[in-house]
Design a protein around this motif. Structure first.
Motif: not given
Length: 89
Positions: A39-42, A44-53, A59-62
């Motif tokens: 949840h935190f690494v894949f 939330l972090e990817q959502e944050e990166y996307q918001r920051e452009g 990263v795909e994960f199970t």
């Protein structure tokens, strides 16, 4: 017919003739830790990166959420059934 559930164990999958309640608790704790990490690494972090452009390759994960929810689900999850059976004993 019995279903099969594969769960993450820090040291890999283990096969026992009989799994005891203690092993279920260990596996459940590991699954919760893995879910927290995912949840935190894949997510939330990817959502944050996307918001920051920021450009990144997603990263795909199970997602082990279904396994955790199967144990925690009420009223038919394992934890609920275990609690009910202990109350009626």
């Amino acid at each position: 017919m019995f279903g099969v559930v594969g769960v993450l164990d820090i040291f890999g999958f283990e096969i026992f003739a009989v799994n005891r309640f203690e092993q279920l608790l260990i596996n459940y704790a590991n699954e919760k830790l893995q879910r927290h990490f995912n949840h935190f690494v894949f997510e939330l972090e990817q959502e944050e990166y996307q918001r920051e452009g920021l450009q990144l390759q997603r990263v795909e994960f199970t997602d082990n959420r279904p396994c955790v929810e199967m144990i925690e689900r009420t009223p038919n999850g394992y934890k609920s059934r275990r609690t009910k059976s202990r109350k009626s004993a």
